[in-house]
Design a protein around this motif. Structure first.
Motif, mmCIF file in Angstrom:
data_model
loop_
_atom_site.group_PDB
_atom_site.id
_atom_site.type_symbol
_atom_site.label_atom_id
_atom_site.label_comp_id
_atom_site.label_asym_id
_atom_site.label_seq_id
_atom_site.Cartn_x
_atom_site.Cartn_y
_atom_site.Cartn_z
ATOM 1 N N CYS A 1 -18.002 -12.491 -24.626
ATOM 2 C CA CYS A 1 -18.505 -13.850 -24.457
ATOM 3 C C CYS A 1 -17.451 -14.823 -24.969
ATOM 4 O O CYS A 1 -16.753 -14.526 -25.944
ATOM 5 N N LYS B 1 -19.788 -13.890 -20.012
ATOM 6 C CA LYS B 1 -20.758 -14.880 -20.493
ATOM 7 C C LYS B 1 -20.004 -16.045 -21.103
ATOM 8 O O LYS B 1 -19.023 -15.843 -21.829
ATOM 9 N N TRP C 1 -20.480 -20.014 -23.005
ATOM 10 C CA TRP C 1 -21.245 -21.112 -23.574
ATOM 11 C C TRP C 1 -20.310 -22.306 -23.735
ATOM 12 O O TRP C 1 -19.133 -22.144 -24.056
ATOM 13 N N LYS D 1 -22.251 -23.411 -11.829
ATOM 14 C CA LYS D 1 -22.981 -22.845 -12.972
ATOM 15 C C LYS D 1 -22.122 -21.818 -13.713
ATOM 16 O O LYS D 1 -22.576 -20.743 -14.081
ATOM 17 N N TYR E 1 -21.156 -22.015 -16.693
ATOM 18 C CA TYR E 1 -21.635 -21.852 -18.063
ATOM 19 C C TYR E 1 -23.050 -21.301 -18.067
ATOM 20 O O TYR E 1 -23.937 -21.815 -17.385
ATOM 21 N N ASP E 2 -23.232 -20.248 -18.845
ATOM 22 C CA ASP E 2 -24.574 -19.707 -19.002
ATOM 23 C C ASP E 2 -25.445 -20.694 -19.764
ATOM 24 O O ASP E 2 -26.614 -20.894 -19.415
ATOM 25 N N ALA F 1 -24.801 -25.555 -15.348
ATOM 26 C CA ALA F 1 -25.109 -24.472 -16.294
ATOM 27 C C ALA F 1 -26.469 -23.890 -15.942
ATOM 28 O O ALA F 1 -27.305 -24.550 -15.323
ATOM 29 N N LYS F 2 -26.674 -22.654 -16.358
ATOM 30 C CA LYS F 2 -27.960 -22.000 -16.091
ATOM 31 C C LYS F 2 -29.049 -22.519 -17.011
ATOM 32 O O LYS F 2 -30.209 -22.625 -16.618
ATOM 33 N N GLU F 3 -28.670 -22.831 -18.259
ATOM 34 C CA GLU F 3 -29.620 -23.396 -19.215
ATOM 35 C C GLU F 3 -28.946 -24.537 -19.967
ATOM 36 O O GLU F 3 -27.732 -24.499 -20.198
ATOM 37 N N THR G 1 -29.706 -15.732 -26.824
ATOM 38 C CA THR G 1 -30.506 -16.548 -25.912
ATOM 39 C C THR G 1 -30.409 -18.004 -26.314
ATOM 40 O O THR G 1 -30.240 -18.341 -27.496
ATOM 41 N N GLU H 1 -34.378 -24.589 -18.136
ATOM 42 C CA GLU H 1 -33.888 -23.628 -17.149
ATOM 43 C C GLU H 1 -33.597 -24.409 -15.872
ATOM 44 O O GLU H 1 -34.526 -24.858 -15.184
#
Length: 397
Positions: A36, A133, A135, A187, A189-190, A212-214, A242, A270
């Motif tokens: 990550c 992954k 962030w 997207k 970035y997670d 981003a996903k979240e 998470t 989300e």
């Protein structure tokens, strides 16, 4: 003869292997792909990084301490750091268990919030530390959705709303529409975490839904410490990391005695569910209903900024107080809202505001045509895709 030739070739190949082996020892082994990568984009060239506050130095020390403890778990922690001091160049740093390494230096002649400059830094991080992954933490001042130019010229009494504040070479902020173009629509970035105030509103997260996903953000102000890096950096690099856990860590910190100010709102969005929320919101707007003005005081919380107008209200309170005749529209909206906002919470009081019933996100409230002209609201995707569907609210020709 064949045996002699064969023996000679065997000896020659063996010598060649020895030579190649000895050469390879001089070359550094390539770094394995990290599990990550976390990039903190730290725009500290403002009051947060000044000598009297120095939140940047505190957060960097926290990151270094957890890295030395082995908390990176096979990942890589990068920090783009633009310090407060004039004449000091921004740098892309890597924080490791052995110390901090400078990966690249940049010029201070261009603002860290210039679109092309920021896009270049993000691309550098992607090339230097690719990972399965990713962030992104956006660290600076943050004040929501309002565009810079309008909030400076037509409404000088209202603080500039945008992401970031960079003081050199001249004061610069970044509109959320520009930020969306910089982060892209793939997207990559997670998780996108806003370590700043007021970015947890529907206008911002919807604008960034393809980045981003979240998204983790606060609908209101956050105390000066920002995110608890000592807790959240290990949480980001955990095998079972998470966004919810990281958001909960932040809220738990501000509920504890360790925080200087027990004020916090936080939510996890989300982004895949935002299009469905937009459709449910459109269905309500198409009825032509608007919130009565009395609800501003009686039913809908205003997230004040230093006790002045932030133009940000509780999103859930807003839509549940739109007087539509068909209750099923509101029921469907609440279902879609809870599907999109997967975690939210707040301290009981946040900067003097009673947060009972807090629903997770903020929102601007458009009641009349004139509301559309506040600080570039018409340029936002949320206006174009949702609010523009209300037949009672039209742009003046």
């Amino acid at each position: 003869m064949r045996n002699k030739v064969f023996n000679y070739l065997v000896i020659l190949s063996g010598l060649l292997c020895v030579v190649l082996s000895s050469c390879s020892k001089d070359e550094p082994a390539p770094k394995p792909e990290p599990k990550c990568t976390v990039l903190v984009y730290m725009v500290a060239d403002n009051g947060l990084g000044s000598s009297g506050v120095a939140v940047d130095a505190m957060n960097l020390r926290q990151m270094q301490t957890v890295a030395e403890s082995g908390a990176l778990n096979g990942g890589r922690l990068l920090v783009f750091y633009d310090p407060y001091e004039n004449g000091v160049n921004p740098e892309l740093l890597e924080i490791t268990a052995e110390g901090t390494v400078t990966l690249k230096s940049y010029t201070e002649d261009v603002s860290s919030l210039d679109a092309e400059f920021m896009r270049g830094v993000l691309n550098d991080a992607k090339e230097l530390a690719p990972a399965p992954k990713n962030w992104l933490v956006l660290w600076s001042h943050g004040t929501g959705w309002k565009e810079t130019a309008d909030s400076r010229s037509s409404e000088p009494q209202i603080s500039v709303n945008s992401f970031g504040q960079d003081s050199h070479p001249e004061r610069t902020e970044m509109n959320v529409t520009t930020l969306a173009s910089v982060l892209g629509d793939d997207k990559y970035y997670d998780v996108l975490y806003f370590d700043c105030c007021f970015m947890g509103c529907i206008e911002v997260v919807y604008e960034l839904r393809n980045s981003a996903k979240e998204i983790v953000a606060s609908a209101a102000e956050l105390p000066i410490e920002g995110m608890p890096y000592s807790t959240n950096i290990p949480a980001m690099f955990a095998d079972d990391a998470t966004a919810r856990q990281v958001a909960q860590n932040t809220l738990d910190y501000y509920k504890s005695d360790a925080a200087s100010n027990n004020s916090c709102t936080i939510a996890v969005v989300e982004t895949d569910k935002l299009d469905q929320l937009a459709e449910a919101s459109r269905a309500i707007q198409r009825t032509g209903a608007v919130v009565p003005s009395t609800y501003y005081v009686d039913a809908i919380k205003l997230f004040r900024k230093n006790f002045t107008n932030s133009y940000t209200y509780d999103f859930g309170h807003y839509y549940n107080n739109i007087p539509v005749e068909d209750q099923s529209l509101i029921d469907d909206w609440n279902e879609k809202y809870r599907a999109a906002v997967t975690y939210f919470g707040s301290t009981p009081i946040s900067y003097g505001l009673d947060m009972t019933g807090f629903t997770g996100l903020g929102s601007y409230i458009v009641r009349t045509d004139s509301d559309l002209y506040i600080a570039g609201y018409m340029n936002l995707s949320w206006y174009k895709d949702v609010i523009s569907e209300n037949p009672e609210i039209k742009i003046q020709k």
